[in-house]
Motif scaffolding. Structure first.
Motif, PDB file in Angstrom:
ATOM      1  N   GLY A   1       0.816  -1.217   0.000  1.00  0.00           N
ATOM      2  CA  GLY A   1       0.000   0.000   0.000  1.00  0.00           C
ATOM      3  C   GLY A   1       0.844   1.259   0.000  1.00  0.00           C
ATOM      4  O   GLY A   1       2.060   1.239  -0.235  1.00  0.00           O
ATOM      5  N   PHE A   2       0.181   2.364   0.305  1.00  0.00           N
ATOM      6  CA  PHE A   2       0.775   3.714   0.270  1.00  0.00           C
ATOM      7  C   PHE A   2       0.816   4.305   1.662  1.00  0.00           C
ATOM      8  O   PHE A   2      -0.191   4.194   2.381  1.00  0.00           O
ATOM      9  CB  PHE A   2      -0.091   4.594  -0.637  1.00  0.00           C
TER      10      PHE A   2
ATOM     11  N   PHE B   1      -2.885  -4.964  -0.751  1.00  0.00           N
ATOM     12  CA  PHE B   1      -3.273  -4.220   0.455  1.00  0.00           C
ATOM     13  C   PHE B   1      -3.582  -2.777   0.050  1.00  0.00           C
ATOM     14  O   PHE B   1      -2.713  -2.094  -0.524  1.00  0.00           O
ATOM     15  CB  PHE B   1      -2.137  -4.240   1.492  1.00  0.00           C
ATOM     16  N   SER B   2      -4.778  -2.312   0.325  1.00  0.00           N
ATOM     17  CA  SER B   2      -5.179  -0.922   0.114  1.00  0.00           C
ATOM     18  C   SER B   2      -4.847  -0.455  -1.302  1.00  0.00           C
ATOM     19  O   SER B   2      -5.418  -0.962  -2.264  1.00  0.00           O
ATOM     20  CB  SER B   2      -4.554  -0.038   1.192  1.00  0.00           C
ATOM     21  N   MET B   3      -3.870   0.441  -1.502  1.00  0.00           N
ATOM     22  CA  MET B   3      -3.526   0.841  -2.863  1.00  0.00           C
ATOM     23  C   MET B   3      -3.122  -0.375  -3.698  1.00  0.00           C
ATOM     24  O   MET B   3      -3.403  -0.446  -4.897  1.00  0.00           O
ATOM     25  CB  MET B   3      -2.381   1.862  -2.838  1.00  0.00           C
TER      26      MET B   3
ATOM     27  N   TYR C   1      -6.069  -1.709  -5.271  1.00  0.00           N
ATOM     28  CA  TYR C   1      -6.495  -0.955  -6.475  1.00  0.00           C
ATOM     29  C   TYR C   1      -5.677  -1.421  -7.685  1.00  0.00           C
ATOM     30  O   TYR C   1      -6.202  -1.533  -8.788  1.00  0.00           O
ATOM     31  CB  TYR C   1      -6.275   0.562  -6.308  1.00  0.00           C
TER      32      TYR C   1
ATOM     33  N   ARG D   1      -7.295  14.446  -1.949  1.00  0.00           N
ATOM     34  CA  ARG D   1      -6.053  14.029  -2.626  1.00  0.00           C
ATOM     35  C   ARG D   1      -5.317  15.256  -3.170  1.00  0.00           C
ATOM     36  O   ARG D   1      -4.099  15.344  -3.090  1.00  0.00           O
ATOM     37  CB  ARG D   1      -6.345  13.116  -3.808  1.00  0.00           C
TER      38      ARG D   1
ATOM     39  N   MET E   1      -1.424   9.895   8.392  1.00  0.00           N
ATOM     40  CA  MET E   1      -1.790   8.483   8.205  1.00  0.00           C
ATOM     41  C   MET E   1      -1.354   7.550   9.322  1.00  0.00           C
ATOM     42  O   MET E   1      -2.020   6.553   9.590  1.00  0.00           O
ATOM     43  CB  MET E   1      -1.232   7.960   6.877  1.00  0.00           C
TER      44      MET E   1
ATOM     45  N   MET F   1      -4.206   6.982  -7.331  1.00  0.00           N
ATOM     46  CA  MET F   1      -5.343   6.651  -6.459  1.00  0.00           C
ATOM     47  C   MET F   1      -6.515   7.592  -6.728  1.00  0.00           C
ATOM     48  O   MET F   1      -7.663   7.160  -6.798  1.00  0.00           O
ATOM     49  CB  MET F   1      -4.913   6.717  -4.994  1.00  0.00           C
TER      50      MET F   1
ATOM     51  N   ILE G   1      -9.587   3.838   7.253  1.00  0.00           N
ATOM     52  CA  ILE G   1      -9.286   4.274   5.874  1.00  0.00           C
ATOM     53  C   ILE G   1     -10.124   3.481   4.870  1.00  0.00           C
ATOM     54  O   ILE G   1     -10.744   4.045   3.970  1.00  0.00           O
ATOM     55  CB  ILE G   1      -7.773   4.132   5.583  1.00  0.00           C
TER      56      ILE G   1
ATOM     57  N   HIS H   1      -5.825  -0.096  10.032  1.00  0.00           N
ATOM     58  CA  HIS H   1      -5.690  -0.279   8.572  1.00  0.00           C
ATOM     59  C   HIS H   1      -4.633  -1.323   8.212  1.00  0.00           C
ATOM     60  O   HIS H   1      -4.860  -2.176   7.366  1.00  0.00           O
ATOM     61  CB  HIS H   1      -5.332   1.089   7.976  1.00  0.00           C
TER      62      HIS H   1
HETATM   63  C1  MLT Z   1      -3.165   2.905   1.308  1.00  0.00           C
HETATM   64  O1  MLT Z   1      -3.121   2.508   2.475  1.00  0.00           O
HETATM   65  O2  MLT Z   1      -2.607   2.291   0.382  1.00  0.00           O
HETATM   66  C2  MLT Z   1      -3.896   4.186   1.010  1.00  0.00           C
HETATM   67  O3  MLT Z   1      -4.163   4.855   2.175  1.00  0.00           O
HETATM   68  C3  MLT Z   1      -5.186   3.939   0.301  1.00  0.00           C
HETATM   69  C4  MLT Z   1      -5.932   5.211   0.006  1.00  0.00           C
HETATM   70  O4  MLT Z   1      -5.526   6.286   0.445  1.00  0.00           O
HETATM   71  O5  MLT Z   1      -6.968   5.138  -0.668  1.00  0.00           O
END
Ligand code: MLT
Length: 263
Positions: free
Chosen positions: A32-33, A98-100, A103, A137, A156, A189, A216, A241
């Protein structure tokens, strides 16, 4: 490769770890990010010990991933993952995101569904950013341009973990993120597509994992994904998260079980 030579839309070679038996079913772990592949350490070990071949790349712009020209896009991340598989001699593989990273996994499945043996969607969501989130964002992008990664870390870190045990390691990982790489990821994102169509059409095993206190990508987002699929397994674990770090063994156990259902 020199940054100046990289065109938008060009796939890049991602640095990655590669553990477990060569002939094991391949699983690619997408972080993730603003993190890197090290967030998967517990699951990487457990899956390799269970006989899977486990690859964990650093995505472009993040960790030690190659830098590229913007704007960032999920399509570019997905092409990088497909290139990684080709370089590793892997035709079909499962993806854990995981998360990003989730995606990115959706976008790989959109581009090459036949090559994806299964999806493990960990603390992620299928809906795109709302107008409000896109505004957020844009504000974050401006802050990173002006002040570097620290404002992202400050915002975060409290949402990543409930317990303090892993806080220093996670903070250090976040702080290593290069601002220009964070910008690339934030753009990707912000502009990502709705992935419910990918989820509904996906015909192979899906695991959904979420932290019960994830602020999140909350449990409601996980339940919406589970409802969109025919028979995904939804596992709720303790934590916020970053459950692969905070509830490492529980997440690993669910992933090994999912891995055993892959064909
Ligand atoms: C992540 O944890 O990868 C990011 O927080 C995801 C997001 O901001 O949508």
């Amino acid at each position: 490769m020199r940054e100046g030579l990289i065109r938008p839309g060009m796939e890049l070679d991602l640095p990655h770890t590669d553990h477990g038996p060569r002939d094991g079913t391949p699983i690619i772990l997408l972080h993730g990010f603003p993190l890197d592949h090290a967030m998967w350490a517990v699951q990487e070990r457990a899956l390799a010990a269970a006989g899977f071949r486990v690859l964990a790349p650093d995505l472009r712009g993040l960790g030690k991933g190659p830098m590229a020209k913007g704007p960032g896009s999920m399509a570019d991340h997905a092409r990088d993952v497909l290139r990684l598989a080709e370089r590793a001699g892997i035709r079909r593989f499962a993806l854990a995101g995981f998360s990003m990273g989730g995606y990115v996994a959706f976008e790989v499945a959109r581009q090459a569904q036949d090559r994806v043996l299964g999806l493990a969607l960990v603390d992620t969501r299928a809906e795109p950013d709302s107008e409000e989130a896109r505004k957020g964002r844009r504000a974050t992008l401006e802050k990173v341009r002006a002040q570097g990664i620290q404002p992202v870390v400050d915002a975060m870190l409290p949402k990543m973990l409930v317990a303090k045990d892993h806080e220093r390691d996670v903070e250090a990982m976040m702080k290593r993120t290069r601002p220009e790489g964070a910008i690339l990821a934030l753009e990707a994102m912000r502009d990502r597509r709705d992935a419910f169509d990918v989820l509904r059409a996906f015909p192979r095993p899906i695991l959904i994992v979420v932290g019960e206190q994830d602020p999140i990508t909350p449990p409601d987002a996980a339940r919406a994904m589970a409802q969109a699929t025919k028979d995904a397994r939804l596992v709720v674990v303790p934590g916020a998260h970053l459950t692969p770090v905070e509830s490492g063994d529980a997440v690993a156990e669910a992933m090994v079980e999912w891995g055993r259902a892959l064909r």
